[in-house]
Design a protein around this motif. Sequence first.
Motif, PDB file in Angstrom:
ATOM      1  N   ALA A  28     -21.119  67.959 -63.525  1.00  0.00           N
ATOM      2  CA  ALA A  28     -20.070  68.380 -64.452  1.00  0.00           C
ATOM      3  C   ALA A  28     -18.710  67.801 -64.079  1.00  0.00           C
ATOM      4  CB  ALA A  28     -19.987  69.908 -64.478  1.00  0.00           C
ATOM      5  N   THR A  29     -17.834  67.738 -65.077  1.00  0.00           N
ATOM      6  CA  THR A  29     -16.441  67.355 -64.842  1.00  0.00           C
ATOM      7  C   THR A  29     -15.715  68.552 -64.233  1.00  0.00           C
ATOM      8  OG1 THR A  29     -15.762  68.082 -67.046  1.00  0.00           O
ATOM      9  CG2 THR A  29     -16.467  65.781 -66.817  1.00  0.00           C
ATOM     10  N   GLU A  30     -14.483  68.345 -63.794  1.00  0.00           N
ATOM     11  CA  GLU A  30     -13.727  69.420 -63.141  1.00  0.00           C
ATOM     12  C   GLU A  30     -13.566  70.639 -64.053  1.00  0.00           C
ATOM     13  OE1 GLU A  30     -12.786  69.777 -59.980  1.00  0.00           O
ATOM     14  OE2 GLU A  30     -13.913  67.923 -59.671  1.00  0.00           O
ATOM     15  N   LYS A  31     -13.246  70.398 -65.307  1.00  0.00           N
ATOM     16  CA  LYS A  31     -13.067  71.501 -66.258  1.00  0.00           C
ATOM     17  C   LYS A  31     -14.375  72.281 -66.432  1.00  0.00           C
ATOM     18  CE  LYS A  31     -12.088  72.332 -71.106  1.00  0.00           C
ATOM     19  NZ  LYS A  31     -11.933  71.720 -72.408  1.00  0.00           N
ATOM     20  N   ASP A  32     -15.465  71.548 -66.578  1.00  0.00           N
ATOM     21  CA  ASP A  32     -16.764  72.187 -66.754  1.00  0.00           C
ATOM     22  C   ASP A  32     -17.234  72.877 -65.484  1.00  0.00           C
ATOM     23  OD1 ASP A  32     -16.926  71.376 -69.406  1.00  0.00           O
ATOM     24  OD2 ASP A  32     -17.958  69.507 -68.915  1.00  0.00           O
ATOM     25  N   LYS A  33     -16.900  72.309 -64.317  1.00  0.00           N
ATOM     26  CA  LYS A  33     -17.306  72.920 -63.047  1.00  0.00           C
ATOM     27  C   LYS A  33     -16.734  74.329 -62.916  1.00  0.00           C
ATOM     28  CE  LYS A  33     -18.268  69.097 -59.998  1.00  0.00           C
ATOM     29  NZ  LYS A  33     -17.962  68.384 -58.790  1.00  0.00           N
ATOM     30  N   GLU A  34     -15.487  74.493 -63.283  1.00  0.00           N
ATOM     31  CA  GLU A  34     -14.849  75.815 -63.193  1.00  0.00           C
ATOM     32  C   GLU A  34     -15.575  76.814 -64.087  1.00  0.00           C
ATOM     33  OE1 GLU A  34     -10.556  77.897 -64.193  1.00  0.00           O
ATOM     34  OE2 GLU A  34     -10.639  75.725 -63.904  1.00  0.00           O
ATOM     35  N   TYR A  35     -15.904  76.392 -65.302  1.00  0.00           N
ATOM     36  CA  TYR A  35     -16.634  77.259 -66.231  1.00  0.00           C
ATOM     37  C   TYR A  35     -18.006  77.620 -65.661  1.00  0.00           C
ATOM     38  CZ  TYR A  35     -19.233  78.660 -70.372  1.00  0.00           C
ATOM     39  OH  TYR A  35     -20.030  79.347 -71.251  1.00  0.00           O
ATOM     40  N   ILE A  36     -18.700  76.641 -65.105  1.00  0.00           N
ATOM     41  CA  ILE A  36     -20.037  76.867 -64.559  1.00  0.00           C
ATOM     42  C   ILE A  36     -19.970  77.774 -63.332  1.00  0.00           C
ATOM     43  CG2 ILE A  36     -22.001  75.720 -63.448  1.00  0.00           C
ATOM     44  CD1 ILE A  36     -21.487  73.356 -65.390  1.00  0.00           C
ATOM     45  N   GLN A  37     -18.977  77.557 -62.465  1.00  0.00           N
ATOM     46  CA  GLN A  37     -18.825  78.412 -61.283  1.00  0.00           C
ATOM     47  C   GLN A  37     -18.573  79.867 -61.687  1.00  0.00           C
ATOM     48  OE1 GLN A  37     -15.728  76.340 -59.236  1.00  0.00           O
ATOM     49  NE2 GLN A  37     -17.135  74.898 -58.241  1.00  0.00           N
ATOM     50  N   ASN A  38     -17.739  80.066 -62.707  1.00  0.00           N
ATOM     51  CA  ASN A  38     -17.507  81.425 -63.209  1.00  0.00           C
ATOM     52  C   ASN A  38     -18.789  82.027 -63.782  1.00  0.00           C
ATOM     53  OD1 ASN A  38     -14.815  81.352 -62.468  1.00  0.00           O
ATOM     54  ND2 ASN A  38     -14.120  80.671 -64.482  1.00  0.00           N
ATOM     55  N   SER A  39     -19.587  81.212 -64.435  1.00  0.00           N
ATOM     56  CA  SER A  39     -20.862  81.683 -64.991  1.00  0.00           C
ATOM     57  C   SER A  39     -21.827  82.072 -63.882  1.00  0.00           C
ATOM     58  CB  SER A  39     -21.488  80.606 -65.881  1.00  0.00           C
ATOM     59  OG  SER A  39     -20.641  80.305 -66.968  1.00  0.00           O
ATOM     60  N   ILE A  40     -21.852  81.279 -62.805  1.00  0.00           N
ATOM     61  CA  ILE A  40     -22.714  81.603 -61.668  1.00  0.00           C
ATOM     62  C   ILE A  40     -22.301  82.944 -61.066  1.00  0.00           C
ATOM     63  CG2 ILE A  40     -23.325  80.939 -59.303  1.00  0.00           C
ATOM     64  CD1 ILE A  40     -23.206  78.011 -60.251  1.00  0.00           C
ATOM     65  N   LYS A  41     -20.999  83.149 -60.895  1.00  0.00           N
ATOM     66  CA  LYS A  41     -20.503  84.424 -60.350  1.00  0.00           C
ATOM     67  C   LYS A  41     -20.905  85.590 -61.245  1.00  0.00           C
ATOM     68  CE  LYS A  41     -16.502  82.376 -58.081  1.00  0.00           C
ATOM     69  NZ  LYS A  41     -15.049  82.198 -58.159  1.00  0.00           N
ATOM     70  N   PHE A  42     -20.784  85.393 -62.554  1.00  0.00           N
ATOM     71  CA  PHE A  42     -21.124  86.445 -63.502  1.00  0.00           C
ATOM     72  C   PHE A  42     -22.614  86.811 -63.399  1.00  0.00           C
ATOM     73  CE2 PHE A  42     -22.695  87.635 -67.763  1.00  0.00           C
ATOM     74  CZ  PHE A  42     -21.964  88.790 -67.949  1.00  0.00           C
ATOM     75  N   VAL A  43     -23.468  85.795 -63.347  1.00  0.00           N
ATOM     76  CA  VAL A  43     -24.917  86.040 -63.259  1.00  0.00           C
ATOM     77  C   VAL A  43     -25.272  86.662 -61.921  1.00  0.00           C
ATOM     78  CG1 VAL A  43     -27.195  84.932 -63.255  1.00  0.00           C
ATOM     79  CG2 VAL A  43     -25.472  84.218 -64.920  1.00  0.00           C
ATOM     80  N   GLN A  44     -24.645  86.227 -60.833  1.00  0.00           N
ATOM     81  CA  GLN A  44     -24.902  86.814 -59.521  1.00  0.00           C
ATOM     82  C   GLN A  44     -24.493  88.292 -59.490  1.00  0.00           C
ATOM     83  OE1 GLN A  44     -22.828  84.025 -56.997  1.00  0.00           O
ATOM     84  NE2 GLN A  44     -24.711  82.936 -56.482  1.00  0.00           N
ATOM     85  N   GLU A  45     -23.390  88.627 -60.144  1.00  0.00           N
ATOM     86  CA  GLU A  45     -22.980  90.032 -60.235  1.00  0.00           C
ATOM     87  C   GLU A  45     -24.028  90.843 -60.986  1.00  0.00           C
ATOM     88  OE1 GLU A  45     -19.115  90.012 -62.003  1.00  0.00           O
ATOM     89  OE2 GLU A  45     -18.150  89.139 -60.228  1.00  0.00           O
ATOM     90  N   GLN A  46     -24.579  90.269 -62.051  1.00  0.00           N
ATOM     91  CA  GLN A  46     -25.619  90.955 -62.799  1.00  0.00           C
ATOM     92  C   GLN A  46     -26.881  91.112 -61.944  1.00  0.00           C
ATOM     93  OE1 GLN A  46     -26.129  88.658 -66.386  1.00  0.00           O
ATOM     94  NE2 GLN A  46     -24.891  90.099 -67.563  1.00  0.00           N
ATOM     95  N   LEU A  47     -27.156  90.112 -61.128  1.00  0.00           N
ATOM     96  CA  LEU A  47     -28.349  90.132 -60.276  1.00  0.00           C
ATOM     97  C   LEU A  47     -28.234  91.228 -59.216  1.00  0.00           C
ATOM     98  CD1 LEU A  47     -30.998  88.583 -59.888  1.00  0.00           C
ATOM     99  CD2 LEU A  47     -29.796  87.068 -58.311  1.00  0.00           C
ATOM    100  N   GLU A  48     -27.017  91.473 -58.729  1.00  0.00           N
ATOM    101  CA  GLU A  48     -26.786  92.489 -57.699  1.00  0.00           C
ATOM    102  C   GLU A  48     -26.895  93.906 -58.253  1.00  0.00           C
ATOM    103  OE1 GLU A  48     -23.015  91.413 -56.079  1.00  0.00           O
ATOM    104  OE2 GLU A  48     -23.799  89.626 -55.091  1.00  0.00           O
ATOM    105  N   LYS A  49     -26.670  94.066 -59.530  1.00  0.00           N
ATOM    106  CA  LYS A  49     -26.709  95.406 -60.143  1.00  0.00           C
ATOM    107  C   LYS A  49     -28.109  95.932 -60.283  1.00  0.00           C
ATOM    108  CE  LYS A  49     -22.457  95.043 -62.719  1.00  0.00           C
ATOM    109  NZ  LYS A  49     -21.818  95.040 -63.994  1.00  0.00           N
TER     110      LYS A  49
END
Length: 150
Positions: free
Chosen positions: A129-150
Amino acid sequence: MAYPISISILGGTTIYLCDIVIPYVKSTIGFLGIIVGGIAVITIVYFFTVFFVLMRRGRQFRKMNNDIVREYHENKNGELFLEKLLAIDTKPKDMKDEMTWYLNIATAFNVLGKRNECIALFKQLEEVATEKDKEYIQNSIKFVQEQLEK
């Protein structure tokens, strides 16, 4: 009198441009202006044609992808969403369309509760991914990991 600037038409007919232009243009500068102007017009038409073709090359994929996403938003069926995304018969023509397709697949994995597959796909996308897309993807990973922990 033969001139070096000519157009050959099918059937062997040759039209000498000088024979057409010379009677109307009395100076060499005027003649060269017409030739340069003609080349400029042809070049502009060529570039607009290429631009138009390049703009439309991924249109079929985007239309199919957008229809699938729209249908998913209406019925919220994750299994059908993933099935249709994987069944698209046209392939993305550029990187942006390909990223969108994979992001949609990751979304379908997340909706279906396949969070590990979703995170794995996000991490693969993050590598290209490009820098702009990387930030979006990293935020998505954090969101999914939070859901996984619940």
